[in-house]
Design a protein around this motif. Sequence first.
Motif, PDB file in Angstrom:
ATOM      1  N   THR A 140     -42.686  11.386  92.032  1.00 22.24           N
ATOM      2  CA  THR A 140     -41.220  11.378  92.094  1.00 22.24           C
ATOM      3  C   THR A 140     -40.638  10.672  93.319  1.00 22.24           C
ATOM      4  O   THR A 140     -39.763   9.814  93.177  1.00 22.24           O
ATOM      5  CB  THR A 140     -40.680  12.817  92.013  1.00 22.24           C
ATOM      6  OG1 THR A 140     -41.152  13.425  90.810  1.00 22.24           O
ATOM      7  CG2 THR A 140     -39.164  12.829  92.022  1.00 22.24           C
ATOM      8  N   ILE A 172     -46.387  15.209  89.316  1.00 25.12           N
ATOM      9  CA  ILE A 172     -44.983  15.175  89.717  1.00 25.12           C
ATOM     10  C   ILE A 172     -44.818  14.569  91.106  1.00 25.12           C
ATOM     11  O   ILE A 172     -43.709  14.210  91.522  1.00 25.12           O
ATOM     12  CB  ILE A 172     -44.388  16.607  89.679  1.00 25.12           C
ATOM     13  CG1 ILE A 172     -42.863  16.575  89.756  1.00 25.12           C
ATOM     14  CG2 ILE A 172     -44.983  17.463  90.782  1.00 25.12           C
ATOM     15  CD1 ILE A 172     -42.203  15.895  88.584  1.00 25.12           C
ATOM     16  N   SER A 182     -38.180   6.415  93.752  1.00 31.31           N
ATOM     17  CA  SER A 182     -37.008   5.975  94.515  1.00 31.31           C
ATOM     18  C   SER A 182     -37.330   4.733  95.339  1.00 31.31           C
ATOM     19  O   SER A 182     -36.505   3.824  95.459  1.00 31.31           O
ATOM     20  CB  SER A 182     -36.533   7.103  95.442  1.00 31.31           C
ATOM     21  OG  SER A 182     -36.125   8.227  94.701  1.00 31.31           O
ATOM     22  N   TRP A 186     -41.543  10.427  81.955  1.00 34.16           N
ATOM     23  CA  TRP A 186     -40.572  10.675  83.013  1.00 34.16           C
ATOM     24  C   TRP A 186     -40.004   9.379  83.582  1.00 34.16           C
ATOM     25  O   TRP A 186     -38.815   9.285  83.851  1.00 34.16           O
ATOM     26  CB  TRP A 186     -41.211  11.478  84.152  1.00 34.16           C
ATOM     27  CG  TRP A 186     -41.768  12.808  83.758  1.00 34.16           C
ATOM     28  CD1 TRP A 186     -41.453  13.528  82.640  1.00 34.16           C
ATOM     29  CD2 TRP A 186     -42.748  13.570  84.465  1.00 34.16           C
ATOM     30  NE1 TRP A 186     -42.176  14.698  82.609  1.00 34.16           N
ATOM     31  CE2 TRP A 186     -42.980  14.757  83.714  1.00 34.16           C
ATOM     32  CE3 TRP A 186     -43.455  13.385  85.650  1.00 34.16           C
ATOM     33  CZ2 TRP A 186     -43.883  15.734  84.122  1.00 34.16           C
ATOM     34  CZ3 TRP A 186     -44.355  14.353  86.062  1.00 34.16           C
ATOM     35  CH2 TRP A 186     -44.561  15.518  85.304  1.00 34.16           C
ATOM     36  N   PHE A 187     -40.880   8.400  83.791  1.00 35.68           N
ATOM     37  CA  PHE A 187     -40.458   7.187  84.497  1.00 35.68           C
ATOM     38  C   PHE A 187     -40.696   5.923  83.669  1.00 35.68           C
ATOM     39  O   PHE A 187     -40.890   4.843  84.210  1.00 35.68           O
ATOM     40  CB  PHE A 187     -41.188   7.083  85.838  1.00 35.68           C
ATOM     41  CG  PHE A 187     -41.099   8.334  86.672  1.00 35.68           C
ATOM     42  CD1 PHE A 187     -39.864   8.840  87.052  1.00 35.68           C
ATOM     43  CD2 PHE A 187     -42.243   9.018  87.060  1.00 35.68           C
ATOM     44  CE1 PHE A 187     -39.771   9.999  87.814  1.00 35.68           C
ATOM     45  CE2 PHE A 187     -42.162  10.176  87.817  1.00 35.68           C
ATOM     46  CZ  PHE A 187     -40.921  10.670  88.199  1.00 35.68           C
ATOM     47  N   SER A 196     -46.464  13.054  80.832  1.00 35.93           N
ATOM     48  CA  SER A 196     -45.831  12.787  82.128  1.00 35.93           C
ATOM     49  C   SER A 196     -45.302  11.362  82.221  1.00 35.93           C
ATOM     50  O   SER A 196     -44.334  11.094  82.935  1.00 35.93           O
ATOM     51  CB  SER A 196     -46.833  13.031  83.265  1.00 35.93           C
ATOM     52  OG  SER A 196     -47.308  14.360  83.253  1.00 35.93           O
TER      53      SER A 196
END
Length: 233
Positions: free
Chosen positions: A38, A35, A42, A114-115, A111
């Motif tokens: 994250t 995680i 951005s 997620w992106f 996982s």
Amino acid sequence: PNRTSLPELLIDGPYGSPAEDHRKYDVLLLVGLGIGATPFISILRDLLNNIIKQHEQAEGLSGSCSNSNVSSDHSFTCLNSEHGNRTPKNQRRTLNTKNAYFYWVTREQGSFDWFREIMNEIADSDIKGVIEMHNYLTSVYDEGDARSTLLTMIQTLNHAKNGVDIFSGTKLRTHFGRPKWKKVLSKIGTKHKSERIGVFYCGGPSLGKELSTLCHEFNQTGCSRFEFHKEHF
């Protein structure tokens, strides 16, 4: 009665995320564990938006310069290369970053969901290869290990046929095991000599300590400057 004196209390802060400093570096190395990826998504979005903006501006500027009816002032802006600058001031890039390397290390295959969208978007839009991404799945034996050979073959064939990785579901092929961090930093330092390289890490303290030590070692022996920043999830 005399009151007992209270201890002096000093407060320092608040502090922003270390990743907020990413804009000032020529080169970025972003390392996220699980995680911990994250905050770097951005940054990748920021870089991607800048890439798309530059591409759109370049196309618009090219179209304007090729138009025979443009005004003399605009023509001067497009054609004047006295200082090697063909872009108006209000269209110049707002980031110092020229290249970014993103390493995402996770144990759970799920996982990657997620992106997935942003990774595919980068793969499609980053024509000049500003952003280099690497996914690592640690629950599979290292590449080259006989126990992962069959998986590697299936992965390679599927990616060649469909252009999609069977583990991440993205256009980016997944590596097995863990990165060899000394080799990673050595490669980046060799490619970007005499440049400031911002190393941003988010994850557990063990790898953070290793990366910090490696940055210090390379700063002592190489001509590139690695500056380490960390935060823990």
